[in-house]
Scaffold this active site. Structure first.
Site, PDB file in Angstrom:
ATOM      1  CG  PHE A   1      -1.966  -0.872   1.137  1.00  0.00           C
ATOM      2  CD1 PHE A   1      -3.033  -0.676   0.440  1.00  0.00           C
ATOM      3  CD2 PHE A   1      -2.211  -2.044   1.766  1.00  0.00           C
ATOM      4  CE1 PHE A   1      -4.259  -1.444   0.252  1.00  0.00           C
ATOM      5  CE2 PHE A   1      -3.328  -3.116   1.652  1.00  0.00           C
ATOM      6  CZ  PHE A   1      -4.120  -2.845   0.819  1.00  0.00           C
TER       7      PHE A   1
ATOM      8  CD  GLU B   1     -12.140  -9.059   8.287  1.00  0.00           C
ATOM      9  OE1 GLU B   1     -12.677  -8.176   8.395  1.00  0.00           O
ATOM     10  OE2 GLU B   1     -11.003  -9.369   7.680  1.00  0.00           O
TER      11      GLU B   1
ATOM     12  CD  GLN C   1      -7.100   4.977   4.782  1.00  0.00           C
ATOM     13  OE1 GLN C   1      -6.299   6.098   4.712  1.00  0.00           O
ATOM     14  NE2 GLN C   1      -7.828   4.541   3.654  1.00  0.00           N
TER      15      GLN C   1
HETATM   16  C1  LIG Z   1      -4.043 -11.163   6.440  1.00  0.00           C
HETATM   17  C2  LIG Z   1      -4.277  -9.536   6.643  1.00  0.00           C
HETATM   18  C3  LIG Z   1      -5.340  -9.013   6.675  1.00  0.00           C
HETATM   19  C4  LIG Z   1      -5.325  -7.364   6.838  1.00  0.00           C
HETATM   20  N1  LIG Z   1      -6.548  -7.039   7.054  1.00  0.00           N
HETATM   21  C5  LIG Z   1      -6.403  -5.579   7.189  1.00  0.00           C
HETATM   22  C6  LIG Z   1      -7.510  -4.597   6.987  1.00  0.00           C
HETATM   23  O1  LIG Z   1      -8.777  -5.460   7.104  1.00  0.00           O
HETATM   24  N2  LIG Z   1      -7.578  -3.496   7.096  1.00  0.00           N
HETATM   25  C7  LIG Z   1      -6.260  -2.736   6.877  1.00  0.00           C
HETATM   26  O2  LIG Z   1      -6.316  -1.560   7.166  1.00  0.00           O
HETATM   27  N3  LIG Z   1      -5.416  -3.548   7.157  1.00  0.00           N
HETATM   28  C8  LIG Z   1      -5.039  -4.925   7.400  1.00  0.00           C
HETATM   29  N4  LIG Z   1      -3.860  -5.403   7.092  1.00  0.00           N
HETATM   30  C9  LIG Z   1      -2.912  -4.771   7.458  1.00  0.00           C
HETATM   31  C10 LIG Z   1      -2.530  -4.205   5.763  1.00  0.00           C
HETATM   32  O3  LIG Z   1      -2.560  -5.059   4.978  1.00  0.00           O
HETATM   33  C11 LIG Z   1      -0.873  -3.489   6.068  1.00  0.00           C
HETATM   34  O4  LIG Z   1      -0.898  -2.843   6.924  1.00  0.00           O
HETATM   35  C12 LIG Z   1      -0.476  -2.915   4.955  1.00  0.00           C
HETATM   36  O5  LIG Z   1      -0.206  -3.995   3.811  1.00  0.00           O
HETATM   37  C13 LIG Z   1       1.020  -2.243   5.219  1.00  0.00           C
HETATM   38  O6  LIG Z   1       1.269  -1.736   3.954  1.00  0.00           O
HETATM   39  P1  LIG Z   1       2.950  -1.678   3.515  1.00  0.00           P
HETATM   40  O7  LIG Z   1       2.981  -1.090   2.108  1.00  0.00           O
HETATM   41  O8  LIG Z   1       3.814  -0.926   4.648  1.00  0.00           O
HETATM   42  O9  LIG Z   1       3.289  -3.167   3.451  1.00  0.00           O
HETATM   43  P2  LIG Z   1       2.846  -4.462   2.647  1.00  0.00           P
HETATM   44  O10 LIG Z   1       1.424  -3.942   2.049  1.00  0.00           O
HETATM   45  O11 LIG Z   1       2.980  -5.464   3.526  1.00  0.00           O
HETATM   46  O12 LIG Z   1       3.754  -4.364   1.223  1.00  0.00           O
HETATM   47  C14 LIG Z   1       5.211  -4.777   1.406  1.00  0.00           C
HETATM   48  C15 LIG Z   1       5.813  -5.127  -0.010  1.00  0.00           C
HETATM   49  O13 LIG Z   1       7.069  -5.165   0.182  1.00  0.00           O
HETATM   50  C16 LIG Z   1       7.640  -6.435  -0.316  1.00  0.00           C
HETATM   51  N5  LIG Z   1       9.055  -6.840   0.119  1.00  0.00           N
HETATM   52  C17 LIG Z   1       9.196  -7.178   1.608  1.00  0.00           C
HETATM   53  N6  LIG Z   1      10.748  -7.408   1.835  1.00  0.00           N
HETATM   54  C18 LIG Z   1      10.845  -7.197   0.371  1.00  0.00           C
HETATM   55  C19 LIG Z   1      12.527  -7.218  -0.153  1.00  0.00           C
HETATM   56  N7  LIG Z   1      13.446  -7.602   0.889  1.00  0.00           N
HETATM   57  N8  LIG Z   1      12.725  -7.068  -1.199  1.00  0.00           N
HETATM   58  C20 LIG Z   1      11.742  -6.806  -2.275  1.00  0.00           C
HETATM   59  N9  LIG Z   1      10.426  -6.700  -1.842  1.00  0.00           N
HETATM   60  C21 LIG Z   1      10.083  -6.790  -0.523  1.00  0.00           C
HETATM   61  C22 LIG Z   1       6.456  -7.491  -0.296  1.00  0.00           C
HETATM   62  O14 LIG Z   1       6.764  -8.545  -1.113  1.00  0.00           O
HETATM   63  C23 LIG Z   1       5.194  -6.572  -0.435  1.00  0.00           C
HETATM   64  O15 LIG Z   1       4.865  -6.360  -1.651  1.00  0.00           O
HETATM   65  C24 LIG Z   1      -4.058  -7.096   7.128  1.00  0.00           C
HETATM   66  C25 LIG Z   1      -2.896  -7.590   7.048  1.00  0.00           C
HETATM   67  C26 LIG Z   1      -2.984  -9.153   6.949  1.00  0.00           C
HETATM   68  C27 LIG Z   1      -1.578 -10.023   6.709  1.00  0.00           C
END
Ligand SMILES: Cc1cc2nc3c(=O)[nH]c(=O)nc-3n(C[C@H](O)[C@H](O)[C@H](O)COP(=O)(O)OP(=O)(O)OC[C@H]3O[C@@H](n4cnc5c(N)ncnc54)[C@H](O)[C@@H]3O)c2cc1C
Length: 432
Positions: free
Chosen positions: A27, A183, A332
């Site tokens: 995200f 869920e 968010q």
């Molecule tokens: C099962 C589940 C249900 C959820 N439900 C909700 C919900 O209902 N509502 C809500 O708001 N939040 C929810 N969340 C939390 C939400 O998904 C996360 O807060 C959000 O995805 C965080 O975004 P981010 O971009 O920080 O990380 P992420 O979306 O986790 O993205 C991280 C990215 O980094 C990549 N990556 C990691 N390490 C490396 C590396 N070393 N090299 C290259 N690429 C790498 C991964 O492949 C991934 O694509 C849920 C999470 C899970 C696991």
């Protein structure tokens, strides 16, 4: 002004505009990339997967409600109209902050600005046997593993010789009473109530048990007391057995041992008990909060001790008066930080002052099966059918890609009318 000479590597062309390397197309990463689209910078997005995962709906893939490709979206497609952006399928192993380079499984790449948006990974709290034997649900393949295992266990239960074996196959234990566990428990209960009696007429649904184990005193402990109580009521109504103040201390693939007298025989333990940051080697150790594995960042998302390295989303720990433990690890903050950093990076490059991040909490919600959800808004808390409708609408709108929204909408409508879950397929059998 260019801070670094760009090494020609990974087939990324040299350019005379600053290069911003983003690690992670979650995200945070995609919202940052979108906000820098066609700006006077070069963007390189690196991710170990070639798709963005909409994690909030992973549980529907696990419980056979949705196909995996309706909650995943190709990262190259997100960037397709961004003339200044490149994607590389790469696992980043190390950051060299002296040379301003990242080292990956496909080569080395220099950066002028680096953004770490690597999110989290499942936290097994150091318990090796739980890690080896339980089913995490953080990635699409893991959700598919759960789907396969669940359906394989139904098949095995149908031919089991003893009632004891049959019950072990039909005993689903979910650890963690946060939104994910709640869920998933609700969705598996719906399989039991609507699918099992039709597809598996040779099984007795009363042999199937869904247990939700939660360490604290209530489910959905991060939400309001109203939401917790309602969620527990909804779960019980669906037939889920909720055990609060219950920790799993060991699991060998068959026996679930807990801190209480509760011992369960189960072939399926789904681990939704927590996450920990996924940091990358190379950042100085005092910038990492070890307990949470998150980088300390200032209000501009700059990692402590660096001016050109930023961390966003789940991996970032921005301690403020309102959020002394950092922002919640939900979508968010990641989205909002990604959008703001895009603007701030342009301000930084153009020599303008940066704007600090202020989190706008839009509320939280969880669904517990058909017609049931809980929603906490700042001044308004509600539960039931309307909450479920709001939950569906928000998730549908938040999905990346019009095609995915249409497919998910169609699936939900079809499932609702027919009490069905169409993706009951063992495409790739899971081997324990
Ligand atoms: C099962 C589940 C249900 C959820 N439900 C909700 C919900 O209902 N509502 C809500 O708001 N939040 C929810 N969340 C939390 C939400 O998904 C996360 O807060 C959000 O995805 C965080 O975004 P981010 O971009 O920080 O990380 P992420 O979306 O986790 O993205 C991280 C990215 O980094 C990549 N990556 C990691 N390490 C490396 C590396 N070393 N090299 C290259 N690429 C790498 C991964 O492949 C991934 O694509 C849920 C999470 C899970 C696991």
């Amino acid at each position: 002004m260019l801070l670094n000479y760009h090494l020609l590597s990974m087939n990324i062309p040299e350019s005379d505009v600053p290069r911003i390397v983003i690690i992670g197309g979650g995200f945070a990463g995609i919202n940052l990339a979108k906000s820098l689209a066609n700006k006077n910078v070069q963007i390189v997005l690196l991710d170990k997967h070639n798709y963005h995962t909409f994690q909030p709906l992973l549980y529907q893939v696990s419980s056979a409600g949705l196909e995996p490709d309706s909650i995943a979206y190709p990262l190259r497609k997100i960037l397709k109209t961004h003339r200044n952006s490149y994607f590389r399928l790469a696992h980043v192993n190390q950051i060299d902050t002296e040379k301003s380079q990242v080292s990956t499984n496909i080569g080395i790449l220099s950066y002028d600005y680096l953004v770490i948006a690597t999110g989290t990974k499942t936290n097994f709290f150091g318990n090796a046997s739980i890690e080896a034997n339980s089913m995490p649900m953080k990635k699409v393949p893991q959700a598919l593993n759960i789907r396969s295992l669940m359906l394989q266990n139904f098949e095995k239960a149908a031919i089991a010789n003893s009632k004891e074996d049959r019950r072990a196959y039909l005993n689903f234990v979910i650890v963690g009473g946060g939104p994910t566990g709640v869920e998933l428990a609700g969705a598996i209960a719906e399989l039991k109530n609507h699918i099992l009696p039709r597809d598996y007429r040779d099984l007795d649904p009363s042999d199937m048990h869904i247990r939700l184990l939660e360490g604290s005193s209530k489910v959905l402990s991060s939400m309001s007391a109203h939401a917790s109580e309602k969620a527990e009521q909804f779960l019980k109504k669906l037939g889920v057995q909720v055990h609060c103040q219950t920790y799993v201390t060991d699991y060998d693939g068959k026996n679930v041992i807990t801190n209480s007298e509760l011992v369960l025989q189960s072939e399926t333990l789904i681990w939704a008990a927590g996450v920990t940051g996924a940091p990358i080697k190379g950042i100085q150790s005092d910038a990492l909060i070890v307990r949470a594995n998150r980088y300390k960042v200032n209000s501009y998302n700059q990692v402590q001790g660096y001016t050109t390295i930023f961390a966003l989303g789940d991996i970032a720990m921005m301690q403020t008066e309102a959020y002394p433990q950092g922002h919640p690890q939900v979508a968010q903050p990641a989205i909002q930080q990604g959008k703001l950093l895009g603007k701030n990076l342009m301000r930084l490059i153009e020599g303008n002052p940066l704007k600090p991040f202020v989190y706008k909490d839009k509320g939280s919600m969880a669904t517990i099966g058909r017609n049931k959800a809980v929603v906490d808004l700042k001044n308004f808390k509600f539960a039931g059918f309307f909450a479920w409708f709001v939950w569906m609408f928000i998730h549908l709108m938040a999905l990346v890609g019009f095609r995915n929204r249409v497919i998910v909408f169609f699936n939900w409508t079809y499932n609702y009318i027919n009490f069905d879950k169409a993706a009951r397929l063992i495409i790739r059998p899971f081997k324990k």
